[in-house]
Design an enzyme around this catalytic site. Structure first.
Site, PDB file in Angstrom:
ATOM      1  N   CYS A  24       0.836  -1.199   0.000  1.00 31.77           N
ATOM      2  CA  CYS A  24       0.000   0.000   0.000  1.00 31.77           C
ATOM      3  C   CYS A  24       0.883   1.266   0.000  1.00 31.77           C
ATOM      4  CB  CYS A  24      -1.011  -0.031   1.143  1.00 31.77           C
ATOM      5  SG  CYS A  24      -2.404   1.084   0.887  1.00 31.77           S
ATOM      6  N   HIS A  54      -3.184  -4.797   1.453  1.00 29.61           N
ATOM      7  CA  HIS A  54      -2.641  -5.129   2.772  1.00 29.61           C
ATOM      8  C   HIS A  54      -2.659  -6.643   2.982  1.00 29.61           C
ATOM      9  CE1 HIS A  54      -2.564  -1.024   4.475  1.00 29.61           C
ATOM     10  NE2 HIS A  54      -3.548  -0.809   3.615  1.00 29.61           N
ATOM     11  N   GLU A  88      -1.078  -8.321   5.061  1.00 30.19           N
ATOM     12  CA  GLU A  88      -0.919  -8.630   6.490  1.00 30.19           C
ATOM     13  C   GLU A  88      -2.249  -8.648   7.235  1.00 30.19           C
ATOM     14  OE1 GLU A  88      -1.089  -4.153   6.447  1.00 30.19           O
ATOM     15  OE2 GLU A  88      -0.420  -5.747   5.091  1.00 30.19           O
TER      16      GLU A  88
END
Length: 194
Positions: free
Chosen positions: A78, A169, A171
Site C-alpha cells: 500500500c 494489505h 498482512e
C-alpha cells in the site's frame, strides 16, 4: 534470517507476525542501526507522505535506498508501494524511487470504498485474498517489472528483481503466502551474495 518491518506507521505487528509464520526472524526497524541487522525489509501501509517524512526524520531514507541499491530485498505494501515507486502521479513527495513504476494514490477510492478480492498471483497462489484500503494503483510499469497480479485489468502486485510491491494489505488476512514469497526472495538474495 532477519527481516525487518519499518516501524514508523501502519500494521507493523501484523507484518511481524506474518514474517514469523513464514519462517523469518522479524525485527521492527525504527533507526539505521536496526536496518543494518536485517537481510530484507517490509515497508507497510499507512500514509505515504507521513512515512516519507518520518523516514527523513529518523535518518532512514538514504540508508534504505543504499541497501536496496546494493541488493537488499524490499516488500512495499500500500503506502510502502508508493514509497518504492519512481513516479507518483500529481506529486513530488519525497520517496525512495527504486521501482520503475508510476502509481496513483487512493486510486481505488477512499476509506469507505475499501473492499476485498480474490487474486491469482503468479508463482504464489490462485486464490489469494487481498484487502484494499485507500489503495494505490500501478498505472505504468517499466520493461524489467513483472506483473504478478491484476484486479479487473488494474495492476496490483509487481516484482522487479529483489523488489516486491502490492497495492493492498496482505498482512490483514490469515494468508501468509505472499510473505512466504518475500522470505524466499530474501533467502535467494542471501544465497547469491554468500
Amino acid at each position: 534470517m532477519k527481516i525487518g518491518v519499518l516501524a514508523l506507521q501502519g500494521a507493523v505487528r501484523e507484518h511481524l507476525s506474518m514474517l514469523e509464520s513464514a519462517g523469518a526472524e522479524p525485527l521492527p526497524v525504527k533507526r539505521p542501526d536496526a536496518l543494518e541487522q536485517v537481510d530484507g525489509l517490509v515497508i507497510p501501509g499507512g500514509e505515504s507522505t507521513t512515512i516519507g517524512k518520518l523516514m527523513h526524520q529518523y535518518g532512514l531514507m538514504e540508508p534504505i535506498r543504499q541497501r536496496a541499491l546494493a541488493g537488499m530485498p524490499i516488500f512495499g505494501t500500500c503506502a510502502g508501494l508508493i514509497l518504492l515507486a519512481k513516479r507518483i502521479e500529481g506529486t513530488e513527495q519525497s520517496h525512495l524511487g527504486l521501482m520503475d513504476l508510476t502509481v496513483r494514490r487512493n486510486a481505488f477510492g477512499r476509506q469507505r470504498e475499501s473492499f476485498e478480492a480474490r487474486l491469482r498471483v503468479d508463482g504464489v497462489a490462485d486464490d489469494f485474498e487481498a484487502v484494499f484500503i485507500r489503495a494505490p494503483l500501478i498505472v505504468e510499469t517499466g520493461p524489467a517489472v513483472d506483473v504478478l497480479s491484476s484486479v479487473e485489468e488494474r495492476i496490483v502486485i509487481v516484482q522487479e528483481g529483489h523488489l516486491l510491491g502490492a497495492s493492498f494489505h496482505p498482512e490483514l488476512t490469515d494468508d501468509p503466502r505472499l510473505h512466504h514469497h518475500f522470505v524466499g526472495m530474501v533467502r535467494h538474495s542471501k544465497a547469491v551474495s554468500a
